[in-house]
Each structure stands twice: as C-alpha cells, then as structure tokens.
Design a protein around this motif. Structure first.
Motif, PDB file in Angstrom:
ATOM      1  N   PRO A 135      -2.293  65.769  25.836  1.00  0.00           N
ATOM      2  CA  PRO A 135      -3.657  66.360  25.371  1.00  0.00           C
ATOM      3  C   PRO A 135      -3.122  67.359  23.452  1.00  0.00           C
ATOM      4  CG  PRO A 135      -3.735  66.219  27.011  1.00  0.00           C
ATOM      5  CD  PRO A 135      -2.022  65.849  27.080  1.00  0.00           C
ATOM      6  N   PRO A 136      -3.581  67.048  22.940  1.00  0.00           N
ATOM      7  CA  PRO A 136      -3.592  68.625  21.702  1.00  0.00           C
ATOM      8  C   PRO A 136      -3.372  70.037  21.924  1.00  0.00           C
ATOM      9  CG  PRO A 136      -5.683  66.721  21.552  1.00  0.00           C
ATOM     10  CD  PRO A 136      -5.480  66.783  22.608  1.00  0.00           C
ATOM     11  N   ASP A 137      -3.604  70.430  23.512  1.00  0.00           N
ATOM     12  CA  ASP A 137      -3.798  70.887  23.444  1.00  0.00           C
ATOM     13  C   ASP A 137      -2.565  72.138  24.467  1.00  0.00           C
ATOM     14  OD1 ASP A 137      -5.041  70.400  25.530  1.00  0.00           O
ATOM     15  OD2 ASP A 137      -6.033  71.711  26.402  1.00  0.00           O
ATOM     16  N   ALA A 138      -1.424  70.768  25.482  1.00  0.00           N
ATOM     17  CA  ALA A 138      -1.067  70.835  26.161  1.00  0.00           C
ATOM     18  C   ALA A 138      -0.041  71.715  25.646  1.00  0.00           C
ATOM     19  CB  ALA A 138      -0.396  69.584  26.389  1.00  0.00           C
ATOM     20  N   GLY A 139       0.439  71.965  24.046  1.00  0.00           N
ATOM     21  CA  GLY A 139       1.895  72.532  23.608  1.00  0.00           C
ATOM     22  C   GLY A 139       2.930  71.660  23.605  1.00  0.00           C
ATOM     23  N   LEU A 140       3.344  70.690  24.193  1.00  0.00           N
ATOM     24  CA  LEU A 140       4.301  69.743  24.097  1.00  0.00           C
ATOM     25  C   LEU A 140       4.745  69.674  22.937  1.00  0.00           C
ATOM     26  CD1 LEU A 140       3.387  68.248  27.831  1.00  0.00           C
ATOM     27  CD2 LEU A 140       4.553  70.299  27.151  1.00  0.00           C
ATOM     28  N   GLY A 141       4.808  69.681  22.215  1.00  0.00           N
ATOM     29  CA  GLY A 141       5.234  68.857  20.983  1.00  0.00           C
ATOM     30  C   GLY A 141       4.605  67.762  19.991  1.00  0.00           C
ATOM     31  N   ALA A 142       3.875  67.834  18.522  1.00  0.00           N
ATOM     32  CA  ALA A 142       2.899  66.927  18.280  1.00  0.00           C
ATOM     33  C   ALA A 142       3.924  65.146  18.096  1.00  0.00           C
ATOM     34  CB  ALA A 142       3.124  67.006  16.445  1.00  0.00           C
ATOM     35  N   ALA A 143       5.382  65.287  18.054  1.00  0.00           N
ATOM     36  CA  ALA A 143       5.299  64.478  17.704  1.00  0.00           C
ATOM     37  C   ALA A 143       6.239  63.508  19.817  1.00  0.00           C
ATOM     38  CB  ALA A 143       7.001  63.449  17.011  1.00  0.00           C
ATOM     39  N   PHE A 154      11.688  47.552  28.560  1.00  0.00           N
ATOM     40  CA  PHE A 154      11.827  48.937  27.998  1.00  0.00           C
ATOM     41  C   PHE A 154      10.783  50.404  28.092  1.00  0.00           C
ATOM     42  CE2 PHE A 154       8.295  47.550  24.808  1.00  0.00           C
ATOM     43  CZ  PHE A 154       7.388  48.220  25.164  1.00  0.00           C
ATOM     44  N   CYS A 155      11.377  50.992  28.015  1.00  0.00           N
ATOM     45  CA  CYS A 155      11.128  52.777  28.250  1.00  0.00           C
ATOM     46  C   CYS A 155      11.091  53.544  27.124  1.00  0.00           C
ATOM     47  CB  CYS A 155      11.222  53.316  30.631  1.00  0.00           C
ATOM     48  SG  CYS A 155      10.184  55.142  29.733  1.00  0.00           S
ATOM     49  N   ARG A 156      10.655  54.163  26.655  1.00  0.00           N
ATOM     50  CA  ARG A 156      10.410  54.742  25.392  1.00  0.00           C
ATOM     51  C   ARG A 156      10.238  55.829  25.416  1.00  0.00           C
ATOM     52  NH1 ARG A 156       7.926  50.477  21.620  1.00  0.00           N
ATOM     53  NH2 ARG A 156       9.342  48.853  21.662  1.00  0.00           N
ATOM     54  N   ALA A 157      10.653  57.254  25.235  1.00  0.00           N
ATOM     55  CA  ALA A 157      10.297  59.011  24.872  1.00  0.00           C
ATOM     56  C   ALA A 157      10.682  59.559  23.979  1.00  0.00           C
ATOM     57  CB  ALA A 157      10.777  59.603  26.178  1.00  0.00           C
ATOM     58  N   THR A 158      10.102  59.893  23.540  1.00  0.00           N
ATOM     59  CA  THR A 158       9.775  61.467  22.181  1.00  0.00           C
ATOM     60  C   THR A 158       9.858  62.941  22.502  1.00  0.00           C
ATOM     61  OG1 THR A 158       9.951  59.651  20.494  1.00  0.00           O
ATOM     62  CG2 THR A 158       9.686  61.003  19.510  1.00  0.00           C
ATOM     63  N   LEU A 159      10.681  63.659  22.586  1.00  0.00           N
ATOM     64  CA  LEU A 159      10.116  64.272  23.049  1.00  0.00           C
ATOM     65  C   LEU A 159      10.531  65.722  21.804  1.00  0.00           C
ATOM     66  CD1 LEU A 159      12.286  63.869  26.221  1.00  0.00           C
ATOM     67  CD2 LEU A 159       9.805  63.591  25.628  1.00  0.00           C
ATOM     68  N   GLU A 160       9.806  66.448  22.018  1.00  0.00           N
ATOM     69  CA  GLU A 160       9.891  67.712  20.933  1.00  0.00           C
ATOM     70  C   GLU A 160       9.430  68.913  21.548  1.00  0.00           C
ATOM     71  OE1 GLU A 160       8.157  68.444  16.072  1.00  0.00           O
ATOM     72  OE2 GLU A 160       7.541  67.409  17.623  1.00  0.00           O
ATOM     73  N   GLY A 161       9.942  70.173  20.287  1.00  0.00           N
ATOM     74  CA  GLY A 161       9.151  71.725  21.496  1.00  0.00           C
ATOM     75  C   GLY A 161       9.174  71.733  22.554  1.00  0.00           C
ATOM     76  N   GLY A 188      15.342  68.436  16.052  1.00  0.00           N
ATOM     77  CA  GLY A 188      14.388  69.365  16.749  1.00  0.00           C
ATOM     78  C   GLY A 188      14.110  68.438  18.210  1.00  0.00           C
ATOM     79  N   VAL A 189      14.408  66.832  17.488  1.00  0.00           N
ATOM     80  CA  VAL A 189      13.995  66.163  18.219  1.00  0.00           C
ATOM     81  C   VAL A 189      15.225  65.140  19.419  1.00  0.00           C
ATOM     82  CG1 VAL A 189      12.858  63.590  18.116  1.00  0.00           C
ATOM     83  CG2 VAL A 189      12.211  65.655  16.835  1.00  0.00           C
ATOM     84  N   ARG A 190      14.232  65.219  20.299  1.00  0.00           N
ATOM     85  CA  ARG A 190      14.967  64.032  21.621  1.00  0.00           C
ATOM     86  C   ARG A 190      13.988  62.741  21.782  1.00  0.00           C
ATOM     87  NH1 ARG A 190      17.845  67.988  20.928  1.00  0.00           N
ATOM     88  NH2 ARG A 190      19.100  69.522  21.862  1.00  0.00           N
ATOM     89  N   TYR A 191      15.273  61.100  22.309  1.00  0.00           N
ATOM     90  CA  TYR A 191      15.067  60.344  22.259  1.00  0.00           C
ATOM     91  C   TYR A 191      15.287  59.615  23.268  1.00  0.00           C
ATOM     92  CZ  TYR A 191      13.588  60.480  16.743  1.00  0.00           C
ATOM     93  OH  TYR A 191      12.936  60.888  16.087  1.00  0.00           O
TER      94      TYR A 191
END
Length: 214
Positions: free
Chosen positions: A105-113, A185-192, A167-170
C-alpha cells in the motif's frame, strides 16, 4: 356477380391464413447458456492446498522479517492466476498496474519501486526445452545488474539470484523440470526499507510449491 367476387376474396383470405408459416419459438436464456457451457476444472481448496506450506515454510519466512517491519510485512500463501503454483507473498499487498504484480500500500513506506510477482512462463511455445537456459535469458538477464550478491541452485532443477543496481535489490527465482511445458518464477524488486527484509523475500521465492506442472 358481386356475390361471386366476394366469395372469391373470402376463399383467398382463408387459404392464405391456413398456409401462414408456423412461428419459431426463441431459445430461452437458460438453453443458450447450457449450449455454450464447457466443463471447467474444479477450483482448488485453499485450506487443503495451503496446509503444508503454512505448517513448514510460512513460519520460517516470517521469522526472517526484521522486527521493525513485522507490522508491515507478513507472508501468507497464495495461488497464481492459473492455480498451478503457491507462493508466499505479503498478505497486505495489492495488485499493481502491471498484471500479476503485487505492491505494498502507498502508506507502507516500503519503497516506491518495491513489488513482487510469481507465476509460470514458457519462453515462447509451451513445450519441454532447456529451462535453465530459458530462465537465465528471460528472467535473470532482464534485470539491471551492478553486482550479483547471490547465485545458487534450488535443488537439482532451480536457481535463485539476487542482484543489486543502485539502491534496488532484485530477487529472481525459478523452478523447472526437464519434461515440463513451462517453468515457474518468483520475482521481487526491493527498495528502501523493504531491502531490510531481503532474506525473507529470498526464502519466500525459494519456497514456491508447484501444484500442477502442465
């Protein structure tokens, strides 16, 4: 003469009425739907299908979530759109703009990407092929790479890769078998802040549970 003409007209009218085509009754909506219906596969029972992954894997993955994020990240099992594979995904996430992609959710603060997706792919025509090569070409090489932080097998027919770009992990994981018509497959894009839960996402992607290969 007038009487004969009237009798002739009356006779023609009666003959026309007798030969009027029979009216065809329209098909009912129920009949039309019955004719168009095709057998469908029964939907799987989540309670039964999720029992094993909930008992063995879900607690392990959730234990990898940092204490600071436990209120924002809790992994739970979910089927893909075709009910072929079960993956552990953050249960509060919602569908993003890209079909099949989950986002916080937008308010989760887990990074826009930050996002996550899982499912199956064929790399062209769905038939058995060199899935290790297809996975590398379609999944691994599609992400930006400045550094490969992890690259290791999953069993005898799978692979998980973690890359960094800025600053992004894939996280990219794949599972396959030689005679299958597709890979998973399983994909995750992580930011912040989501990067702090990297190990939880790696564990979730590694734990994909394939229910139907075809």
């Amino acid at each position: 003469m007038r009487l004969r003409s009237c009798l002739l007209v009356l006779a023609l009218f009666i003959a026309s009425a007798c030969h009027k085509p029979a009216r065809t009754e329209p098909k009912s909506a129920e009949t039309g739907l019955a004719a168009a219906a095709t057998p469908t596969q029964a939907a799987p029972d989540p309670e039964a299908e999720f029992a094993d992954i909930r008992a063995r894997i879900q607690p392990v993955v959730n234990a990898r979530v940092p204490v600071a994020l436990v209120d924002k990240l809790k992994f739970a099992p979910q089927f893909d759109a075709k009910s072929r594979v079960i993956a552990l995904v953050p249960e509060s996430w919602v569908m993003g703009d890209t079909p099949g992609t989950l986002q916080p959710p937008p308010d989760a603060g887990l990074g826009a990407a930050t996002s996550m997706a899982f499912g199956s792919g064929c790399d062209g025509r769905c038939k058995p092929k060199n899935w290790a090569e297809s996975f590398d070409q379609v999944e691994v090489r599609r992400v930006p790479v400045q550094e490969i932080e992890l690259d290791e097998p999953i069993g005898t027919s799978g692979r998980v890769v973690v890359t960094r770009a800025g600053g992004v992990r894939y996280v990219i994981a794949g599972i396959w078998k030689p005679d299958s018509a597709r890979y998973f497959f399983c994909r995750a894009t992580l930011e912040g802040a989501a990067i702090d839960a990297l190990q939880a996402f790696v564990g979730a992607c590694r734990a994909m549970d394939i229910r139907r290969w075809q």
